[in-house]
Design a protein around this motif. Sequence first.
Motif, PDB file in Angstrom:
ATOM      1  N   LYS A  92      28.824  26.420  48.188  1.00 17.23           N
ATOM      2  CA  LYS A  92      28.802  27.902  47.797  1.00 17.23           C
ATOM      3  C   LYS A  92      29.983  28.679  48.245  1.00 17.23           C
ATOM      4  CE  LYS A  92      23.919  28.189  47.062  1.00 17.23           C
ATOM      5  NZ  LYS A  92      22.381  28.824  47.349  1.00 17.23           N
ATOM      6  N   ASP A  93      30.207  29.761  48.025  1.00 15.72           N
ATOM      7  CA  ASP A  93      31.218  30.622  48.565  1.00 15.72           C
ATOM      8  C   ASP A  93      31.151  30.813  49.964  1.00 15.72           C
ATOM      9  OD1 ASP A  93      32.425  30.547  45.841  1.00 15.72           O
ATOM     10  OD2 ASP A  93      31.668  32.659  45.307  1.00 15.72           O
ATOM     11  N   GLY A  94      29.983  31.127  50.089  1.00 14.18           N
ATOM     12  CA  GLY A  94      29.693  31.448  51.731  1.00 14.18           C
ATOM     13  C   GLY A  94      29.972  30.308  52.758  1.00 14.18           C
ATOM     14  N   GLU A  95      29.481  28.950  51.886  1.00 17.82           N
ATOM     15  CA  GLU A  95      29.842  27.797  52.706  1.00 17.82           C
ATOM     16  C   GLU A  95      31.146  27.539  53.198  1.00 17.82           C
ATOM     17  OE1 GLU A  95      25.879  24.986  51.995  1.00 17.82           O
ATOM     18  OE2 GLU A  95      27.160  25.681  50.305  1.00 17.82           O
ATOM     19  N   ASP A 115      36.625  29.351  58.346  1.00 24.68           N
ATOM     20  CA  ASP A 115      36.782  29.893  59.521  1.00 24.68           C
ATOM     21  C   ASP A 115      36.467  28.714  60.805  1.00 24.68           C
ATOM     22  OD1 ASP A 115      36.406  32.416  58.676  1.00 24.68           O
ATOM     23  OD2 ASP A 115      34.538  32.719  58.531  1.00 24.68           O
ATOM     24  N   VAL A 116      35.496  27.843  60.574  1.00 25.73           N
ATOM     25  CA  VAL A 116      35.635  26.735  61.411  1.00 25.73           C
ATOM     26  C   VAL A 116      36.680  25.950  61.620  1.00 25.73           C
ATOM     27  CG1 VAL A 116      34.469  24.542  61.889  1.00 25.73           C
ATOM     28  CG2 VAL A 116      33.185  26.478  60.984  1.00 25.73           C
ATOM     29  N   LYS A 117      37.492  25.827  60.518  1.00 25.01           N
ATOM     30  CA  LYS A 117      39.035  25.354  60.324  1.00 25.01           C
ATOM     31  C   LYS A 117      39.641  26.030  61.203  1.00 25.01           C
ATOM     32  CE  LYS A 117      42.479  23.137  57.380  1.00 25.01           C
ATOM     33  NZ  LYS A 117      42.802  22.902  55.898  1.00 25.01           N
ATOM     34  N   VAL A 118      39.962  27.332  61.164  1.00 30.30           N
ATOM     35  CA  VAL A 118      40.806  27.892  62.219  1.00 30.30           C
ATOM     36  C   VAL A 118      40.531  27.700  63.395  1.00 30.30           C
ATOM     37  CG1 VAL A 118      41.375  30.193  62.872  1.00 30.30           C
ATOM     38  CG2 VAL A 118      41.122  29.777  60.606  1.00 30.30           C
ATOM     39  N   VAL A 119      38.966  27.660  63.943  1.00 29.66           N
ATOM     40  CA  VAL A 119      38.843  27.402  65.389  1.00 29.66           C
ATOM     41  C   VAL A 119      39.205  26.075  65.531  1.00 29.66           C
ATOM     42  CG1 VAL A 119      36.937  27.227  66.868  1.00 29.66           C
ATOM     43  CG2 VAL A 119      37.019  29.132  65.147  1.00 29.66           C
ATOM     44  N   ILE A 120      39.039  25.139  64.752  1.00 25.65           N
ATOM     45  CA  ILE A 120      39.125  23.626  65.122  1.00 25.65           C
ATOM     46  C   ILE A 120      40.616  23.488  65.332  1.00 25.65           C
ATOM     47  CG2 ILE A 120      39.046  21.394  64.534  1.00 25.65           C
ATOM     48  CD1 ILE A 120      36.413  22.466  65.319  1.00 25.65           C
ATOM     49  N   ARG A 137      28.140  32.941  67.835  1.00 32.40           N
ATOM     50  CA  ARG A 137      28.505  34.255  68.017  1.00 32.40           C
ATOM     51  C   ARG A 137      29.605  34.516  68.681  1.00 32.40           C
ATOM     52  NH1 ARG A 137      22.648  37.277  69.940  1.00 32.40           N
ATOM     53  NH2 ARG A 137      21.674  36.948  67.717  1.00 32.40           N
ATOM     54  N   ILE A 138      30.228  33.732  69.402  1.00 33.27           N
ATOM     55  CA  ILE A 138      31.326  33.857  70.188  1.00 33.27           C
ATOM     56  C   ILE A 138      32.614  33.530  69.086  1.00 33.27           C
ATOM     57  CG2 ILE A 138      33.010  32.769  71.995  1.00 33.27           C
ATOM     58  CD1 ILE A 138      30.530  31.964  73.492  1.00 33.27           C
ATOM     59  N   PHE A 139      32.573  32.888  68.114  1.00 36.24           N
ATOM     60  CA  PHE A 139      33.616  32.366  67.520  1.00 36.24           C
ATOM     61  C   PHE A 139      33.355  32.926  65.931  1.00 36.24           C
ATOM     62  CE2 PHE A 139      33.492  29.038  70.640  1.00 36.24           C
ATOM     63  CZ  PHE A 139      34.690  29.132  71.018  1.00 36.24           C
ATOM     64  N   GLY A 190      26.106  36.624  60.808  1.00 36.33           N
ATOM     65  CA  GLY A 190      25.776  36.462  59.342  1.00 36.33           C
ATOM     66  C   GLY A 190      26.507  35.553  58.473  1.00 36.33           C
ATOM     67  N   SER A 191      27.575  35.144  59.138  1.00 37.77           N
ATOM     68  CA  SER A 191      28.523  34.337  58.300  1.00 37.77           C
ATOM     69  C   SER A 191      28.314  32.829  58.290  1.00 37.77           C
ATOM     70  CB  SER A 191      30.015  34.523  58.618  1.00 37.77           C
ATOM     71  OG  SER A 191      30.361  34.474  59.851  1.00 37.77           O
ATOM     72  N   TRP A 192      27.254  32.622  59.426  1.00 38.76           N
ATOM     73  CA  TRP A 192      27.065  31.001  59.821  1.00 38.76           C
ATOM     74  C   TRP A 192      25.610  30.579  59.546  1.00 38.76           C
ATOM     75  CZ3 TRP A 192      23.768  30.826  63.676  1.00 38.76           C
ATOM     76  CH2 TRP A 192      23.652  31.927  64.730  1.00 38.76           C
ATOM     77  N   THR A 193      24.787  31.498  58.908  1.00 39.61           N
ATOM     78  CA  THR A 193      23.423  31.261  58.764  1.00 39.61           C
ATOM     79  C   THR A 193      23.150  31.032  56.987  1.00 39.61           C
ATOM     80  OG1 THR A 193      22.889  33.470  58.175  1.00 39.61           O
ATOM     81  CG2 THR A 193      22.722  32.690  60.539  1.00 39.61           C
ATOM     82  N   PHE A 194      22.684  29.804  57.022  1.00 44.50           N
ATOM     83  CA  PHE A 194      22.430  29.235  55.516  1.00 44.50           C
ATOM     84  C   PHE A 194      20.880  28.951  55.439  1.00 44.50           C
ATOM     85  CE2 PHE A 194      26.747  28.423  56.933  1.00 44.50           C
ATOM     86  CZ  PHE A 194      27.261  29.144  55.880  1.00 44.50           C
ATOM     87  N   ALA A 195      20.509  28.883  54.019  1.00 44.83           N
ATOM     88  CA  ALA A 195      19.441  28.064  53.701  1.00 44.83           C
ATOM     89  C   ALA A 195      19.077  26.592  53.789  1.00 44.83           C
ATOM     90  CB  ALA A 195      18.910  28.670  52.229  1.00 44.83           C
ATOM     91  N   LEU A 196      17.946  26.213  54.038  1.00 48.96           N
ATOM     92  CA  LEU A 196      17.750  24.616  54.091  1.00 48.96           C
ATOM     93  C   LEU A 196      18.221  23.981  52.631  1.00 48.96           C
ATOM     94  CD1 LEU A 196      14.141  24.679  55.595  1.00 48.96           C
ATOM     95  CD2 LEU A 196      16.293  24.214  57.041  1.00 48.96           C
TER      96      LEU A 196
END
Length: 365
Positions: free
Chosen positions: A221-224, A230-235, A299-301, A305-311
Amino acid sequence: MNDNSPTPAKRTEPQPDPDLDTSSDSEEPAFAWLTDSGASTPDVSPARSAGAGQGGVTQPESRAGRKAAEAAVEPPAAVPSVEESLRKEPSAQGATRNGAHFSEPLPTSALQVRPPQEEVERRNAERESAANAKPVAPRIWQVLLALFYPVILLVLAVRAVTSPLFLWAEYNRPGFPGDGYGFSTDDRMTYGSYAVDYLSNWAGPRYLGDLVNRSGGDLFKDGEVSHMADVKVVILSAFGGGALLIVLSLVAIAYLRRRSPGGVRRGLFAGSIVALAIILGLGALAVLGWQQFFTEFHRIFFASGSWTFALEDTLIRLFPGQFWIDAGIVIAALVLLASLVTLILTWPTRRRRGLAKDEPIAAEA
Protein backbone atom coordinates in the motif's frame (compact mmCIF):
# COMPACT_ATOMS: atom_id res chain seq x y z
CA MET A 1 142.86 89.45 12.90
CA ASN A 2 144.07 90.79 9.48
CA ASP A 3 146.47 89.74 6.84
CA ASN A 4 149.33 91.51 8.57
CA SER A 5 148.86 89.61 11.74
CA PRO A 6 151.63 87.27 12.59
CA THR A 7 150.96 83.65 11.82
CA PRO A 8 150.82 81.63 14.95
CA ALA A 9 153.42 79.10 15.39
CA LYS A 10 152.48 75.56 14.40
CA ARG A 11 151.97 73.19 17.15
CA THR A 12 154.73 70.73 17.31
CA GLU A 13 153.02 68.59 19.93
CA PRO A 14 151.29 65.66 18.24
CA GLN A 15 147.52 65.25 18.82
CA PRO A 16 146.41 62.02 20.42
CA ASP A 17 144.51 59.61 18.16
CA PRO A 18 140.96 58.70 19.12
CA ASP A 19 140.64 55.66 21.27
CA LEU A 20 139.42 52.88 18.99
CA ASP A 21 140.36 50.10 21.29
CA THR A 22 137.27 47.92 21.93
CA SER A 23 138.91 45.67 24.42
CA SER A 24 137.30 47.58 27.25
CA ASP A 25 133.75 47.09 25.87
CA SER A 26 131.65 44.74 27.88
CA GLU A 27 130.27 41.57 26.41
CA GLU A 28 126.75 42.66 27.23
CA PRO A 29 124.37 42.46 24.23
CA ALA A 30 123.30 45.68 22.62
CA PHE A 31 119.62 45.24 23.57
CA ALA A 32 120.18 43.86 27.05
CA TRP A 33 118.53 46.96 28.50
CA LEU A 34 115.14 45.72 27.24
CA THR A 35 115.28 42.78 29.64
CA ASP A 36 114.94 42.81 33.41
CA SER A 37 118.64 42.23 33.85
CA GLY A 38 119.36 45.26 31.70
CA ALA A 39 117.51 47.50 34.13
CA SER A 40 120.09 46.89 36.83
CA THR A 41 123.11 49.10 37.20
CA PRO A 42 125.98 47.91 34.97
CA ASP A 43 129.19 46.90 36.59
CA VAL A 44 132.21 49.06 35.95
CA SER A 45 134.95 47.08 34.29
CA PRO A 46 138.38 47.03 35.91
CA ALA A 47 139.95 48.50 32.84
CA ARG A 48 137.66 51.54 32.93
CA SER A 49 138.36 52.00 36.65
CA ALA A 50 142.03 51.82 36.06
CA GLY A 51 141.78 54.33 33.26
CA ALA A 52 139.95 56.73 35.48
CA GLY A 53 142.66 56.50 38.06
CA GLN A 54 145.47 57.38 35.64
CA GLY A 55 145.65 61.07 35.04
CA GLY A 56 141.91 61.54 35.65
CA VAL A 57 141.11 60.72 32.00
CA THR A 58 138.23 58.32 31.63
CA GLN A 59 137.76 56.02 28.74
CA PRO A 60 134.62 56.54 26.71
CA GLU A 61 131.78 54.23 27.73
CA SER A 62 130.22 51.80 25.34
CA ARG A 63 126.76 52.36 23.84
CA ALA A 64 125.32 49.42 25.76
CA GLY A 65 126.69 50.81 28.99
CA ARG A 66 125.06 54.20 28.42
CA LYS A 67 121.72 52.59 27.69
CA ALA A 68 121.96 50.45 30.82
CA ALA A 69 122.79 53.54 32.88
CA GLU A 70 119.82 55.45 31.57
CA ALA A 71 117.58 52.45 32.27
CA ALA A 72 118.91 52.26 35.83
CA VAL A 73 118.22 55.94 36.43
CA GLU A 74 114.69 55.96 34.99
CA PRO A 75 112.90 52.53 35.29
CA PRO A 76 110.10 51.80 32.78
CA ALA A 77 106.55 52.28 33.91
CA ALA A 78 104.60 49.11 34.69
CA VAL A 79 102.00 48.11 32.10
CA PRO A 80 98.54 47.91 33.71
CA SER A 81 96.61 44.65 33.40
CA VAL A 82 93.38 44.28 31.42
CA GLU A 83 91.28 44.02 34.58
CA GLU A 84 92.76 47.26 35.98
CA SER A 85 92.09 49.00 32.65
CA LEU A 86 88.46 47.91 32.75
CA ARG A 87 88.15 49.17 36.29
CA LYS A 88 89.80 52.52 35.62
CA GLU A 89 88.18 53.31 32.29
CA PRO A 90 84.58 53.71 33.57
CA SER A 91 85.77 56.04 36.28
CA ALA A 92 87.61 58.18 33.75
CA GLN A 93 84.57 58.30 31.52
CA GLY A 94 82.30 59.12 34.44
CA ALA A 95 84.46 62.11 35.33
CA THR A 96 84.11 63.57 31.85
CA ARG A 97 80.32 63.28 31.43
CA ASN A 98 78.65 66.49 32.62
CA GLY A 99 80.90 66.55 35.66
CA ALA A 100 78.87 63.79 37.31
CA HIS A 101 79.99 60.35 38.30
CA PHE A 102 79.09 57.72 35.70
CA SER A 103 80.10 54.06 35.70
CA GLU A 104 79.23 51.43 33.14
CA PRO A 105 78.72 47.81 34.21
CA LEU A 106 81.26 45.27 33.27
CA PRO A 107 80.47 43.16 30.21
CA THR A 108 79.87 40.04 32.34
CA SER A 109 78.00 41.72 35.20
CA ALA A 110 74.61 40.42 33.99
CA LEU A 111 75.81 36.84 34.21
CA GLN A 112 76.60 37.27 37.88
CA VAL A 113 72.97 38.04 38.77
CA ARG A 114 71.21 34.81 39.83
CA PRO A 115 67.37 34.74 39.86
CA PRO A 116 65.54 33.81 43.05
CA GLN A 117 65.36 30.16 44.04
CA GLU A 118 61.59 30.06 43.43
CA GLU A 119 62.09 31.24 39.86
CA VAL A 120 64.79 28.65 39.28
CA GLU A 121 62.54 25.86 40.59
CA ARG A 122 59.63 27.07 38.46
CA ARG A 123 61.74 27.09 35.31
CA ASN A 124 63.10 23.64 36.04
CA ALA A 125 59.58 22.33 36.60
CA GLU A 126 58.41 23.81 33.29
CA ARG A 127 61.34 22.26 31.43
CA GLU A 128 60.67 18.85 32.96
CA SER A 129 56.96 19.13 32.18
CA ALA A 130 57.68 20.07 28.57
CA ALA A 131 60.15 17.21 28.22
CA ASN A 132 57.75 14.64 29.70
CA ALA A 133 54.63 15.91 27.90
CA LYS A 134 53.30 13.60 25.20
CA PRO A 135 51.95 14.85 21.87
CA VAL A 136 48.24 15.66 21.84
CA ALA A 137 47.45 14.45 18.30
CA PRO A 138 48.03 10.72 19.01
CA ARG A 139 45.74 10.90 22.03
CA ILE A 140 43.01 12.56 19.96
CA TRP A 141 43.23 9.87 17.29
CA GLN A 142 43.09 7.16 19.96
CA VAL A 143 39.90 8.66 21.41
CA LEU A 144 38.34 8.98 17.96
CA LEU A 145 39.23 5.39 17.13
CA ALA A 146 37.67 4.24 20.40
CA LEU A 147 34.46 6.15 19.57
CA PHE A 148 34.29 5.08 15.91
CA TYR A 149 34.79 1.39 16.54
CA PRO A 150 31.44 0.64 18.33
CA VAL A 151 29.48 2.56 15.68
CA ILE A 152 31.24 0.66 12.89
CA LEU A 153 30.39 -2.64 14.55
CA LEU A 154 26.72 -1.67 14.86
CA VAL A 155 26.52 -0.58 11.21
CA LEU A 156 28.18 -3.77 9.99
CA ALA A 157 25.81 -5.87 12.10
CA VAL A 158 22.79 -4.03 10.66
CA ARG A 159 24.17 -4.58 7.16
CA ALA A 160 24.44 -8.31 7.89
CA VAL A 161 20.78 -8.40 8.97
CA THR A 162 19.50 -6.46 5.93
CA SER A 163 20.61 -9.14 3.50
CA PRO A 164 18.86 -11.95 1.60
CA LEU A 165 21.03 -14.48 3.50
CA PHE A 166 19.57 -13.52 6.86
CA LEU A 167 16.11 -13.42 5.31
CA TRP A 168 16.50 -16.95 4.03
CA ALA A 169 17.80 -18.19 7.37
CA GLU A 170 14.81 -16.66 9.17
CA TYR A 171 12.15 -18.04 6.89
CA ASN A 172 13.63 -21.53 6.94
CA ARG A 173 14.53 -21.85 10.60
CA PRO A 174 12.38 -24.11 12.74
CA GLY A 175 9.80 -22.34 14.84
CA PHE A 176 9.48 -19.23 12.72
CA PRO A 177 5.76 -18.26 12.61
CA GLY A 178 3.99 -18.83 9.30
CA ASP A 179 1.69 -16.44 7.48
CA GLY A 180 -1.99 -16.87 8.29
CA TYR A 181 -3.09 -15.01 5.16
CA GLY A 182 -1.69 -17.36 2.51
CA PHE A 183 2.01 -16.46 1.92
CA SER A 184 4.18 -19.52 1.53
CA THR A 185 7.86 -19.59 2.40
CA ASP A 186 8.71 -19.11 -1.27
CA ASP A 187 6.33 -16.12 -1.51
CA ARG A 188 7.86 -14.58 1.56
CA MET A 189 11.35 -15.10 0.21
CA THR A 190 10.49 -13.50 -3.13
CA TYR A 191 8.57 -10.50 -1.84
CA GLY A 192 10.84 -10.04 1.16
CA SER A 193 13.92 -9.97 -1.10
CA TYR A 194 12.40 -7.03 -3.01
CA ALA A 195 11.94 -5.12 0.22
CA VAL A 196 15.45 -5.87 1.45
CA ASP A 197 17.06 -4.99 -1.90
CA TYR A 198 15.18 -1.71 -2.00
CA LEU A 199 16.84 -0.62 1.24
CA SER A 200 20.34 -0.86 -0.22
CA ASN A 201 19.87 0.22 -3.85
CA TRP A 202 19.29 3.64 -5.41
CA ALA A 203 15.84 2.90 -6.87
CA GLY A 204 12.83 5.10 -6.17
CA PRO A 205 9.56 4.22 -4.42
CA ARG A 206 8.18 2.70 -7.61
CA TYR A 207 10.52 -0.23 -7.03
CA LEU A 208 7.99 -1.43 -4.43
CA GLY A 209 4.94 0.52 -5.53
CA ASP A 210 4.67 -1.25 -8.89
CA LEU A 211 4.78 -4.76 -7.43
CA VAL A 212 1.56 -6.79 -7.65
CA ASN A 213 0.40 -9.94 -5.89
CA ARG A 214 -1.10 -13.07 -7.40
CA SER A 215 -4.58 -11.58 -7.58
CA GLY A 216 -3.26 -8.60 -9.57
CA GLY A 217 -3.56 -6.03 -6.79
CA ASP A 218 -0.83 -3.84 -5.35
CA LEU A 219 1.52 -5.79 -3.17
CA PHE A 220 2.36 -2.81 -0.92
CA LYS A 221 0.00 0.00 0.00
CA ASP A 222 1.00 3.63 -0.27
CA GLY A 223 1.59 3.89 3.46
CA GLU A 224 3.87 0.87 3.36
CA VAL A 225 5.84 2.25 0.41
CA SER A 226 6.20 5.61 2.18
CA HIS A 227 7.48 3.94 5.36
CA MET A 228 9.96 1.83 3.40
CA ALA A 229 11.23 5.04 1.75
CA ASP A 230 11.80 6.51 5.22
CA VAL A 231 13.57 3.34 6.32
CA LYS A 232 15.74 3.52 3.22
CA VAL A 233 16.88 7.04 4.09
CA VAL A 234 17.85 5.93 7.60
CA ILE A 235 19.63 2.79 6.36
CA LEU A 236 21.59 4.56 3.60
CA SER A 237 22.56 7.34 6.01
CA ALA A 238 23.81 4.73 8.47
CA PHE A 239 25.76 2.93 5.76
CA GLY A 240 27.26 6.17 4.48
CA GLY A 241 28.23 7.27 7.98
CA GLY A 242 29.70 3.86 8.67
CA ALA A 243 31.77 3.99 5.48
CA LEU A 244 33.08 7.44 6.45
CA LEU A 245 33.99 6.22 9.94
CA ILE A 246 35.80 3.24 8.43
CA VAL A 247 37.91 5.59 6.29
CA LEU A 248 38.68 7.81 9.28
CA SER A 249 39.54 4.77 11.37
CA LEU A 250 41.98 3.57 8.73
CA VAL A 251 43.59 7.02 8.75
CA ALA A 252 43.80 6.91 12.54
CA ILE A 253 45.36 3.44 12.44
CA ALA A 254 47.94 4.51 9.86
CA TYR A 255 48.81 7.62 11.87
CA LEU A 256 49.05 5.81 15.20
CA ARG A 257 51.23 3.06 13.77
CA ARG A 258 53.81 5.66 12.74
CA ARG A 259 53.57 8.15 15.59
CA SER A 260 52.40 6.20 18.65
CA PRO A 261 53.62 2.65 19.27
CA GLY A 262 50.75 0.72 20.84
CA GLY A 263 48.25 3.48 20.05
CA VAL A 264 46.16 1.26 17.73
CA ARG A 265 45.95 -1.42 20.38
CA ARG A 266 44.89 1.03 23.07
CA GLY A 267 42.30 2.66 20.81
CA LEU A 268 40.71 -0.66 19.77
CA PHE A 269 40.83 -1.92 23.35
CA ALA A 270 38.94 1.12 24.60
CA GLY A 271 36.53 0.91 21.64
CA SER A 272 35.71 -2.72 22.39
CA ILE A 273 34.93 -1.80 26.00
CA VAL A 274 32.62 0.99 24.80
CA ALA A 275 30.91 -1.39 22.35
CA LEU A 276 30.36 -3.94 25.10
CA ALA A 277 28.88 -1.30 27.36
CA ILE A 278 26.52 -0.06 24.63
CA ILE A 279 25.32 -3.46 23.51
CA LEU A 280 24.85 -4.72 27.06
CA GLY A 281 22.89 -1.62 27.95
CA LEU A 282 20.64 -1.84 24.90
CA GLY A 283 20.21 -5.58 25.42
CA ALA A 284 19.12 -5.03 29.01
CA LEU A 285 16.51 -2.48 27.88
CA ALA A 286 15.22 -4.83 25.18
CA VAL A 287 14.94 -7.77 27.60
CA LEU A 288 13.14 -5.73 30.23
CA GLY A 289 10.53 -4.46 27.76
CA TRP A 290 10.81 -5.40 24.12
CA GLN A 291 7.61 -3.71 22.97
CA GLN A 292 8.49 -0.47 24.71
CA PHE A 293 12.03 -0.62 23.35
CA PHE A 294 10.75 -1.26 19.80
CA THR A 295 8.28 1.63 20.02
CA GLU A 296 10.79 4.13 21.35
CA PHE A 297 13.30 3.10 18.69
CA HIS A 298 10.81 3.87 15.91
CA ARG A 299 9.83 7.17 17.50
CA ILE A 300 13.44 8.35 17.27
CA PHE A 301 13.69 7.90 13.48
CA PHE A 302 10.11 8.01 12.14
CA ALA A 303 7.10 10.25 12.50
CA SER A 304 4.34 9.10 14.78
CA GLY A 305 1.69 6.98 12.99
CA SER A 306 3.80 6.39 9.88
CA TRP A 307 5.13 3.02 11.01
CA THR A 308 1.99 1.26 12.40
CA PHE A 309 0.13 -1.22 10.17
CA ALA A 310 -2.59 -3.84 10.32
CA LEU A 311 -1.90 -7.56 10.64
CA GLU A 312 -3.08 -8.22 7.04
CA ASP A 313 -0.71 -5.68 5.52
CA THR A 314 2.18 -7.06 3.48
CA LEU A 315 4.97 -5.64 5.68
CA ILE A 316 3.55 -7.32 8.78
CA ARG A 317 3.08 -10.62 6.97
CA LEU A 318 6.66 -10.53 5.62
CA PHE A 319 8.30 -9.16 8.77
CA PRO A 320 6.33 -10.20 11.85
CA GLY A 321 7.32 -9.33 15.38
CA GLN A 322 9.47 -12.47 15.76
CA PHE A 323 11.57 -11.35 12.80
CA TRP A 324 12.57 -8.11 14.58
CA ILE A 325 13.30 -9.96 17.81
CA ASP A 326 15.59 -12.35 15.96
CA ALA A 327 17.21 -9.42 14.08
CA GLY A 328 17.92 -7.66 17.39
CA ILE A 329 19.44 -10.82 18.86
CA VAL A 330 21.67 -11.34 15.82
CA ILE A 331 22.85 -7.70 15.86
CA ALA A 332 23.65 -7.89 19.57
CA ALA A 333 25.41 -11.24 19.16
CA LEU A 334 27.57 -10.02 16.26
CA VAL A 335 28.61 -6.85 18.09
CA LEU A 336 29.21 -8.77 21.30
CA LEU A 337 31.32 -11.40 19.55
CA ALA A 338 33.40 -8.84 17.64
CA SER A 339 33.94 -6.79 20.82
CA LEU A 340 35.07 -9.81 22.82
CA VAL A 341 37.48 -10.93 20.10
CA THR A 342 38.92 -7.41 19.87
CA LEU A 343 39.16 -7.19 23.65
CA ILE A 344 41.13 -10.45 23.81
CA LEU A 345 43.44 -9.55 20.94
CA THR A 346 44.23 -6.10 22.37
CA TRP A 347 44.36 -7.02 26.06
CA PRO A 348 47.34 -5.11 27.56
CA THR A 349 49.56 -8.03 28.48
CA ARG A 350 53.18 -7.52 29.51
CA ARG A 351 54.45 -8.76 26.17
CA ARG A 352 52.20 -6.39 24.20
CA ARG A 353 53.23 -3.48 26.38
CA GLY A 354 56.91 -4.38 25.96
CA LEU A 355 57.50 -4.95 29.68
CA ALA A 356 59.89 -7.46 31.16
CA LYS A 357 58.63 -10.21 33.45
CA ASP A 358 60.05 -8.61 36.57
CA GLU A 359 59.08 -5.06 35.59
CA PRO A 360 56.16 -3.56 37.54
CA ILE A 361 52.87 -2.91 35.81
CA ALA A 362 53.01 0.80 36.56
CA ALA A 363 56.09 1.17 34.38
CA GLU A 364 53.99 1.81 31.27
CA ALA A 365 52.23 4.73 32.93
